[in-house]
Design a protein around this motif. Structure first.
Motif, PDB file in Angstrom:
ATOM      1  N   ASN A   1       2.835  14.497 -13.397  1.00 50.22           N
ATOM      2  CA  ASN A   1       1.802  15.233 -14.043  1.00 50.22           C
ATOM      3  C   ASN A   1       2.020  16.544 -13.810  1.00 50.22           C
ATOM      4  OD1 ASN A   1       0.545  12.982 -15.280  1.00 50.22           O
ATOM      5  ND2 ASN A   1      -0.561  12.539 -13.449  1.00 50.22           N
TER       6      ASN A   1
ATOM      7  N   GLN B   1       0.788  -1.180   0.036  1.00 48.98           N
ATOM      8  CA  GLN B   1      -0.119  -0.001   0.022  1.00 48.98           C
ATOM      9  C   GLN B   1       0.926   1.289   0.009  1.00 48.98           C
ATOM     10  OE1 GLN B   1      -2.537  -0.366   3.458  1.00 48.98           O
ATOM     11  NE2 GLN B   1      -4.012  -1.909   2.294  1.00 48.98           N
TER      12      GLN B   1
ATOM     13  N   VAL C   1       2.138   1.841  -3.597  1.00 49.01           N
ATOM     14  CA  VAL C   1       1.133   2.310  -4.203  1.00 49.01           C
ATOM     15  C   VAL C   1       0.927   3.888  -3.976  1.00 49.01           C
ATOM     16  CG1 VAL C   1      -1.266   2.445  -4.834  1.00 49.01           C
ATOM     17  CG2 VAL C   1       0.020   0.173  -4.765  1.00 49.01           C
ATOM     18  N   LYS C   2       1.027   4.180  -2.739  1.00 54.28           N
ATOM     19  CA  LYS C   2       1.121   5.630  -2.514  1.00 54.28           C
ATOM     20  C   LYS C   2       2.045   6.492  -3.167  1.00 54.28           C
ATOM     21  CE  LYS C   2      -1.491   5.137   1.874  1.00 54.28           C
ATOM     22  NZ  LYS C   2      -1.549   5.226   3.465  1.00 54.28           N
ATOM     23  N   ASN C   3       3.325   5.881  -2.883  1.00 55.72           N
ATOM     24  CA  ASN C   3       4.387   6.632  -3.650  1.00 55.72           C
ATOM     25  C   ASN C   3       4.385   6.770  -4.993  1.00 55.72           C
ATOM     26  OD1 ASN C   3       5.511   6.690  -1.022  1.00 55.72           O
ATOM     27  ND2 ASN C   3       6.751   4.910  -1.062  1.00 55.72           N
ATOM     28  N   LEU C   4       3.934   5.818  -5.771  1.00 56.57           N
ATOM     29  CA  LEU C   4       3.764   5.754  -7.061  1.00 56.57           C
ATOM     30  C   LEU C   4       2.639   6.673  -7.439  1.00 56.57           C
ATOM     31  CD1 LEU C   4       4.089   1.923  -7.915  1.00 56.57           C
ATOM     32  CD2 LEU C   4       5.688   3.285  -8.444  1.00 56.57           C
ATOM     33  N   LYS C   5       1.542   6.724  -6.686  1.00 59.74           N
ATOM     34  CA  LYS C   5       0.544   7.651  -7.137  1.00 59.74           C
ATOM     35  C   LYS C   5       1.160   9.090  -6.858  1.00 59.74           C
ATOM     36  CE  LYS C   5      -3.537   5.111  -6.014  1.00 59.74           C
ATOM     37  NZ  LYS C   5      -4.748   5.032  -4.960  1.00 59.74           N
ATOM     38  N   CYS C   6       1.933   9.404  -5.960  1.00 59.62           N
ATOM     39  CA  CYS C   6       2.615  10.731  -5.600  1.00 59.62           C
ATOM     40  C   CYS C   6       3.548  11.192  -6.682  1.00 59.62           C
ATOM     41  CB  CYS C   6       3.363  10.468  -4.315  1.00 59.62           C
ATOM     42  SG  CYS C   6       2.443  10.523  -2.630  1.00 59.62           S
ATOM     43  N   LYS C   7       4.260  10.035  -7.179  1.00 59.28           N
ATOM     44  CA  LYS C   7       5.130  10.292  -8.255  1.00 59.28           C
ATOM     45  C   LYS C   7       4.577  10.706  -9.557  1.00 59.28           C
ATOM     46  CE  LYS C   7       9.121   7.403  -6.869  1.00 59.28           C
ATOM     47  NZ  LYS C   7       9.991   6.216  -6.983  1.00 59.28           N
ATOM     48  N   VAL C   8       3.532   9.954  -9.888  1.00 59.54           N
ATOM     49  CA  VAL C   8       2.479  10.328 -10.965  1.00 59.54           C
ATOM     50  C   VAL C   8       1.962  11.522 -11.089  1.00 59.54           C
ATOM     51  CG1 VAL C   8       0.373   9.746 -12.243  1.00 59.54           C
ATOM     52  CG2 VAL C   8       2.110   7.745 -11.431  1.00 59.54           C
ATOM     53  N   GLY C   9       1.509  11.917  -9.565  1.00 60.03           N
ATOM     54  CA  GLY C   9       1.145  13.235  -9.591  1.00 60.03           C
ATOM     55  C   GLY C   9       2.122  14.307  -9.633  1.00 60.03           C
TER      56      GLY C   9
END
Length: 818
Positions: free
Chosen positions: A288, A274, A277-285
C-alpha cells in the motif's frame, strides 16, 4: 554508411577489373565452385585476365578511409543493440524530450505535426543525429533532474513532498546532467543489495538457531516431567495400590503426556500462523505504501510535465522575454551555446569525412576510366592483330586457289606445297601457357587441355591432330551458339534455391534436369548425392573409417590384384593430365581406390575397365566417394558376373542390345546383318566402361550424370542413340570393311550433346526397364549353356591331348599366361 559505401566501391572496382575475364569464355571454361571436389576442382581456368593497373591501384588508396572499423559494422551491427556513445546522456535526454514533445503536441499553440526539418548528415557508425535543438536539451535536462531526485527519494525512503520541494528549489545550473554518474549509482545500489542480502541470510540463520533451541528446551521439559511422575509413583503410590490400578495410572499418565505434546505442537503451529499473518499484514502495508508512493510519483511527473509544457508555450509565445531571465536562464543560454558549438564541430567533422570520401571517389573513378581506356586500347590492338592475321590467311588461301586452278604437273617443288605446309603448321598450333607474353594476341580458340584435363589435340599423328582441332573448334562453336532460351545453370540455381531448407528427393523435375546435364560447378555435389542414394544400405552397415581399413589391409597384406593394378595405372587415361605421369596426383588416388575395392571384392579383385571407371569418378569426387561410386556400379547397377573373369553379364548385355537394335533401329540392324558386321565388338567396351574414351568429354560426363541417377538402362539408351544419330551415314556404306572402320571412330564425330540427349530420352521411348530384365534372364540361360558346352569341349581337348603324343605340344593361351 561509410563502411557500406566503401564496400560498394570495392565491389565496383573488382567488377570493372574482371569484366573482360568474365566476358571471355565463361561457358567453356567454368570456374569450379565451393561444391567442386576431386581433381578438376584444383584446376584454374586458362583465362587471359588483364593485369591491373598498379598506378591506378595506388591512386585509389591515397585517400582510403578506415575499412576496418573498431566496432561492428554491416550485418553484425544491425543485429546488435545501439552502441554507447560518450554523449549517451545527451542522446537519452534528447529522446526523452522528443517523447514529451510528441505526447504534448496537442497543448502547443500554432505547432503542427508537419514541421519542416533540415536535412541531417550522418558521420559515424553509431547513426547518431548531430543537430539536437537547444530547447529540446534544456527540457530533457530538467526532466532528467526530476527523475534523478525521484529515484533518490525512493531509495532513501524520504517523504515525497520534501523530495519535490528540494527538486524545485534547486538551481537549474546545478542540475547539469554531468553531475549524475550512472556508474556510482549502480555501484551504490549493488552494495546496498549485497548488504541487505547478507542481513537476510544472518536473520534466517538466527531463526533456525532459535527454533532448534526451543525444541531442545521442550524435550528437556518432557524428560523432567516424566522423571517427576516416576518418582512420585515410586515413593507414594506404590504401597498398597493394586497392580492393575497402577498400570491404569501409568496408561493415563502416558495419555496426558501425549496430549501435552499435541498441545505444544498446536501452540507452535498457532504461533507460526500468527507470524505469517503478521508478515502478510506487513507486506500488504508495504505494498500500500509503494502504491501510494507510485501514485504520488505519477502525480508529481504530471505536474512537472504540465509545468514544462506551460514554460515551453510561454517561451514560444514570448520570445522577447528571454532578455529578462535570471541566473538560471543565463546558465541555460550558456548550455545552449555549448550545444550549438558541439553541433558545429560534429557538422565540421561530417563535412570533412564527406569531402575525403568524395575525393577518393573522384580518384577511383579516374583510375577506372584509365583502366577502361587501357582495356579499349588492348582490345583494339587485338582486333588489329586478328584482322592482320585474317588478311594473311586469306592471302594464302587465294594463292592456293590460284595455284589449284592452274596446276603444274612437274616433279619440282611448287609454291603450293609451301603454302599448304605453312597453313597446316598454323592450323595445328595450340594455345598453351608456355608463351605468356603472346597469349593475349594469339587468335587460337582451342587450349591444350579441356576443363576435365583431357588433351584436345593429340601429340603424334598430324592427320589426327588436324581432325581433333576441327572437332574442338566445332565444339567451341556449338557451345557459343546453343541455349538461346533460359540457361541450364539458371534452372539448377532455382532448383537448389527451392531445396535450400529440405533434403533432395527423387522427383520428375530433378530427373529432367539431370538428363539435360549437371553444370560443372554442381556435378561434385550431385554425383555424391546420387551415389549415397544407391549405397545407403551398404554404408549403414559399415563402421566409420571402412575405406581406410580396406586400404590399409590391401597395402599391408598380400594382395593378388596389386600387380595387375600397377601395370594398368599409367594405361588408364594417358590423354588426361591428371593421370599422365607416375607423379600425377590422380595416379595415387586411383591406386588407393582400386586396392581398397579389390580387398572388398576378392571374387572380382581387379578387372580391366574398373580403372577407367574410377578415374572418371575421381575427376569430381574424393577417394572414398569414388570407392563407393565403384561399389554402386559393380554391386548395384550391373548384373552379377559383369566384371568377373568370364564377363558373363557383359556378354548377356550385348545380346540384349542386339534385340533392342532389331526393335528400335530395324533398318540399321538389317544393314549390319546383310554385310555380316558384328557391331558388338565395338559396343562391348561401351558397356564395360560406360563410354569412356568412346565419346567426346562433354557428352561423356552428361551420360554419366544420367547413369549415376537412373542406372544401367541409360547405357542402352545412349548406345542406341549413337547409332540413331549416324544411321543415315552408316546406311550409305556398302561393304563390311568400310562399315567396321567407320564404327571404330564415328562416336568421336558426334558433338551435339543436346541432339543426342533428345534422341536418347525422346525418340527411343517407350523404354521399359522390365523388358531389359526379361531379356537378360532369357539370354543368361543361353550363355550359361554355351559356356558349359565350351568348358566340356575344352576338357575333352585336354584329355585327348594327354593321350595323343602329337597334340601334347599345343598350349592354350591361359596355360601360357600361367
Amino acid at each position: 554508411m561509410t563502411y557500406w559505401l566503401q564496400e560498394l566501391q570495392q565491389k565496383r572496382w573488382e567488377y570493372c577489373n574482371n569484366l573482360d575475364a568474365a566476358k571471355r569464355d565463361s561457358r567453356t571454361s567454368p570456374t569450379p565452385s565451393d561444391f567442386s571436389k576431386g581433381l578438376v576442382a584444383k584446376d584454374t581456368p586458362d583465362l587471359n585476365i588483364l593485369n591491373q593497373n598498379a598506378s591506378a591501384e595506388r591512386a585509389r588508396n591515397v585517400l582510403a578511409l578506415e575499412t576496418s572499423p573498431t566496432e561492428l559494422v554491416g550485418e553484425q551491427a544491425a543485429c546488435q543493440p545501439a552502441p554507447v556513445h560518450p554523449s549517451a546522456i545527451n542522446f537519452s535526454l534528447k529522446q526523452w524530450g522528443t517523447e514529451i514533445k510528441n505526447s504534448m503536441s496537442s497543448l502547443r499553440p500554432g505547432k503542427g505535426n508537419n514541421e519542416n526539418r533540415k536535412s541531417v548528415f550522418y558521420t559515424n557508425e553509431e547513426w547518431e543525429m548531430l543537430d539536437p535543438t537547444p530547447k529540446d536539451l534544456e527540457e530533457s535536462m530538467a526532466l532528467e533532474e526530476k527523475r534523478r531526485h525521484l529515484l533518490e527519494g525512493n531509495r532513501a525512503r524520504r517523504p515525497l513532498k520534501d523530495m519535490i520541494g528540494s527538486s524545485r528549489n534547486r538551481n537549474s545550473s546545478d542540475s547539469s546532467p554531468t553531475e549524475w554518474s550512472s556508474g556510482n549509482g549502480n555501484k551504490l545500489v549493488s552494495e546496498m543489495q549485497l548488504k541487505f542480502q547478507s542481513q537476510q541470510e544472518e536473520l534466517e540463520r538466527l531463526k533456525k538457531d532459535l527454533s532448534s533451541q526451543k525444541e531442545l528446551v521442550r524435550l528437556l521439559q518432557q524428560t523432567v516431567r516424566s522423571s517427576q511422575y516416576d518418582n512420585y509413583f515410586a515413593s507414594h503410590l506404590c504401597d498398597g495400590v493394586p497392580k492393575d490400578k497402577l498400570e491404569l495410572l501409568h496408561q493415563k499418565d502416558g495419555q496426558i503426556l501425549g496430549f501435552n505434546n499435541q498441545l505444544e505442537k498446536l501452540n507452535l503451529e498457532k504461533d507460526s500462523l500468527q507470524q505469517e499473518v503478521k508478515n502478510l499484514k506487513c507486506k500488504v502495508g508495504e505494498l500500500n505504501e509503494q502504491l501510494g508512493m507510485l501514485m504520488e510519483t505519477i502525480q508529481a511527473k504530471d505536474e512537472v510535465i504540465m509545468k514544462l509544457s506551460r514554460q515551453l508555450s510561454d517561451c514560444e509565445d514570448n520570445p522577447s522575454s528571454q532578455s529578462g531571465i535570471t541566473n538560471s536562464s543565463m546558465s541555460s543560454s550558456t548550455n545552449k551555446e555549448l550545444q550549438e558549438l558541439d553541433k558545429l564541430k560534429d557538422n565540421l567533422q561530417g563535412y570533412k569525412t564527406q569531402n575525403k570520401f568524395l575525393n577518393k571517389e573522384i580518384l577511383e573513378l579516374s583510375a577506372l576510366r584509365r583502366n577502361a581506356e587501357a582495356r579499349e586500347r588492348e582490345l583494339m590492338a587485338k582486333y588489329s592483330s586478328l584482322e592482320a592475321k585474317l588478311c594473311q590467311i586469306e592471302s594464302k588461301y587465294l594463292i592456293l586457289l590460284q595455284e589449284m586452278k592452274t596446276p603444274v604437273c612437274s616433279e619440282e617443288r611448287s609454291p603450293t606445297r609451301d603454302v599448304i605446309a605453312q597453313l597446316l603448321e598454323d592450323a595445328l598450333k595450340v594455345d598453351s601457357s608456355e608463351q605468356p607474353e603472346q597469349a593475349f594476341f594469339k587468335p587460337h580458340l582451342v587450349s591444350e587441355y579441356d576443363i576435365y584435363g583431357f588433351q584436345t589435340v593429340p601429340e603424334d599423328d598430324e592427320e589426327e591432330k588436324l581432325v581433333a582441332k576441327v572437332r574442338a573448334l566445332d565444339l567451341k562453336s556449338i557451345s557459343l551458339t546453343e541455349n538461346k532460351e533460359i540457361s541450364t545453370g539458371v534452372k539448377w540455381e532455382n532448383y537448389f534455391a527451392s531445396t535450400m531448407n529440405r533434403e533432395m528427393v527423387r522427383i520428375p523435375e530433378l530427373k529432367n534436369l539431370i538428363r539435360a546435364g549437371i553444370p560443372h560447378d554442381h556435378r561434385s555435389k550431385m554425383w555424391k548425392w546420387c551415389i549415397n542414394l544407391h549405397v545407403k544400405k551398404f554404408k549403414d552397415g559399415t563402421d566409420p573409417g571402412y575405406f581406410q581399413t580396406l586400404l590399409q589391409n590391401a597395402l599391408e597384406k598380400q594382395n593378388p590384384a596389386s600387380k595387375q593394378i600397377e601395370l594398368d595405372l599409367l594405361r588408364t587415361l594417358p590423354n588426361n593430365k591428371h593421370y599422365s605421369s607416375p607423379t600425377s596426383e590422380g595416379i595415387q588416388k586411383l591406386r588407393n581406390v582400386l586396392l581398397a575395392f579389390s580387398w572388398r571384392n576378392p571374387d572380382i579383385g581387379y578387372c580391366q575397365g574398373l580403372n577407367r571407371l574410377v578415374a572418371i569418378a575421381l575427376l569430381y569426387l574424393e577417394q572414398e566417394d569414388a570407392f563407393w561410386c565403384l561399389v554402386t556400379i559393380v554391386e548395384v547397377f550391373m548384373p552379377r558376373d559383369y566384371y568377373t573373369k568370364t564377363l558373363l553379364g557383359s556378354q548377356v548385355d550385348q545380346r540384349v542390345f542386339k534385340d533392342l537394335m532389331s526393335e528400335k533401329l530395324p533398318r540399321l540392324h538389317a544393314h549390319f546383318e546383310q554385310y555380316k558386321v558384328d557391331y558388338t565388338l565395338i559396343t562391348f567396351n561401351w558397356f564395360l566402361v560406360i563410354f569412356v574414351d568412346s565419346v567426346v568429354s562433354d557428352i561423356l560426363f552428361k551420360i554419366w550424370d544420367s547413369f549415376l541417377y537412373e542406372g544401367p538402362k541409360v547405357i542402352f539408351r545412349f548406345a542406341l542413340a549413337l547409332f540413331k544419330y549416324k544411321e543415315e551415314d552408316i546406311l550409305k556404306l556398302q561393304d563390311s570393311m568400310s562399315i567396321f572402320k567407320y564404327l571404330r571412330y564415328f562416336t568421336r564425330t558426334i558433338l551435339d550433346a543436346r541432339k543426342l540427349i533428345s534422341i536418347a530420352f525422346g525418340d527411343l521411348n517407350p523404354f521399359p526397364l522390365r523388358q531389359i530384365r526379361n531379356r537378360r534372364t532369357y539370354h543368361l540361360e543361353k550363355v550359361r549353356l554355351e559356356l558349359t558346352e565350351l568348358e566340356a569341349i575344352r576338357e575333352d581337348f585336354l584329355r585327348e591331348r594327354e593321350t595323343n603324343v602329337e597334340k601334347r605340344d599345343l598350349i592354350s593361351d591361359d596355360e601360357e599366361d600361367n
